[in-house]
Motif scaffolding. Structure first.
Motif, PDB file in Angstrom:
ATOM      1  N   ASP A  51       5.687  -5.287   1.463  1.00  0.00           N
ATOM      2  CA  ASP A  51       4.505  -4.497   1.085  1.00  0.00           C
ATOM      3  C   ASP A  51       4.924  -2.983   0.737  1.00  0.00           C
ATOM      4  O   ASP A  51       5.942  -2.766   1.091  1.00  0.00           O
ATOM      5  CB  ASP A  51       3.756  -4.603   2.795  1.00  0.00           C
TER       6      ASP A  51
ATOM      7  N   ASP B 107       1.978  -0.054   0.871  1.00  0.00           N
ATOM      8  CA  ASP B 107       1.170   0.751   1.810  1.00  0.00           C
ATOM      9  C   ASP B 107       1.380   0.782   3.215  1.00  0.00           C
ATOM     10  O   ASP B 107       1.199  -0.332   3.842  1.00  0.00           O
ATOM     11  CB  ASP B 107      -0.151   0.588   1.393  1.00  0.00           C
ATOM     12  N   ASN B 108       1.770   1.984   3.704  1.00  0.00           N
ATOM     13  CA  ASN B 108       1.933   1.971   5.278  1.00  0.00           C
ATOM     14  C   ASN B 108       3.156   1.108   5.592  1.00  0.00           C
ATOM     15  O   ASN B 108       3.264   1.240   7.051  1.00  0.00           O
ATOM     16  CB  ASN B 108       0.817   1.792   6.187  1.00  0.00           C
ATOM     17  N   THR B 109       3.926   0.744   4.667  1.00  0.00           N
ATOM     18  CA  THR B 109       5.194  -0.133   5.001  1.00  0.00           C
ATOM     19  C   THR B 109       6.609   0.754   4.596  1.00  0.00           C
ATOM     20  O   THR B 109       7.111   1.015   5.158  1.00  0.00           O
ATOM     21  CB  THR B 109       5.098  -1.507   4.446  1.00  0.00           C
TER      22      THR B 109
ATOM     23  N   ASP C 169       3.225  -4.277   7.119  1.00  0.00           N
ATOM     24  CA  ASP C 169       2.721  -3.515   8.376  1.00  0.00           C
ATOM     25  C   ASP C 169       1.382  -4.331   8.702  1.00  0.00           C
ATOM     26  O   ASP C 169       1.044  -3.999  10.112  1.00  0.00           O
ATOM     27  CB  ASP C 169       2.449  -2.241   8.105  1.00  0.00           C
ATOM     28  N   GLN C 170       0.868  -5.359   8.010  1.00  0.00           N
ATOM     29  CA  GLN C 170      -0.420  -6.205   8.422  1.00  0.00           C
ATOM     30  C   GLN C 170      -0.139  -7.370   8.649  1.00  0.00           C
ATOM     31  O   GLN C 170       0.144  -8.020   8.039  1.00  0.00           O
ATOM     32  CB  GLN C 170      -1.374  -5.728   7.379  1.00  0.00           C
TER      33      GLN C 170
ATOM     34  N   ASP D  86       0.310  -9.683   5.315  1.00  0.00           N
ATOM     35  CA  ASP D  86       1.572  -9.621   5.236  1.00  0.00           C
ATOM     36  C   ASP D  86       2.154 -10.717   6.083  1.00  0.00           C
ATOM     37  O   ASP D  86       3.091 -11.657   5.458  1.00  0.00           O
ATOM     38  CB  ASP D  86       2.552  -8.456   5.554  1.00  0.00           C
TER      39      ASP D  86
END
Ligand SMILES: [Mg+2]
Length: 173
Positions: free
Chosen positions: A34, A36-38, A118-119, A123
């Motif tokens: 991923d 974003d934010n990963t 991160d989700q 993910d």
């Protein structure tokens, strides 16, 4: 048990902790990650030097990386191209199509790939459902885009439940 679909195979604090030697020892030849934010915070446009070095490290060890993101073409392209990383934008995770596409593009089998994100709702659920080994990372920043907020709410409940059951090993800061 349906909740198993939300449970990652592994949890780490950051992608930077994932080492090519460990992946190779397990027969892993590819990463679907991923964005974003990963890899970086969702509002950071380009890779940090650390992330750039991590991509190079993986490539040096002949581990392929494909970025798949639910975000827009512009965002994903701008981030991925300087890294020479193949990417899929508008991926619609947790649906399986983007995972299939990435797997085919890398010319690898499902069991040779790890999915990182991160989700849990996108993910991990997507990776698990498509039959991949999944690695959950702690989101780089707490804030998020609008759509993600709803997912996060559900996610917190699932995480809380997993933590109670002793399924989650890392602590919330
Ligand atoms: Mg993300």
């Amino acid at each position: 048990m349906i909740l198993k679909r939300f449970l990652p195979n592994e949890q780490v604090k950051s992608v930077l902790e994932i080492r090519p030697e460990d992946l190779k020892a397990r027969g892993i030849k590819g990463i679907i990650t991923d964005l974003d934010n990963t890899l970086v915070a969702w509002d950071v446009a380009m890779a940090t030097p650390e992330v750039t070095a991590w991509f190079k490290l993986m490539t040096d060890h002949e581990i392929k990386i494909t970025i798949i993101s639910n975000n827009k073409e512009e965002r994903v392209k701008l981030f991925s191209e300087p890294l020479n990383a193949p990417f899929v934008y508008g991926a619609r995770k947790p649906l399986g199509q983007a995972f299939k596409k990435a797997t085919k593009q890398m010319g690898l089998e499902r069991d040779e790939i790890v999915v990182i994100g991160d989700q849990i709702m996108t993910d991990v659920l997507g990776g698990n459902s498509a039959g991949f080994y999944t690695i959950l990372v702690v989101p780089i920043v707490e804030t998020d885009g609008k759509l993600t907020k709803i997912n996060r709410k559900i996610e917190r409940r699932i995480l809380g439940w997993m933590r109670k059951k002793g399924m989650i090993t890392w602590e919330e800061e």
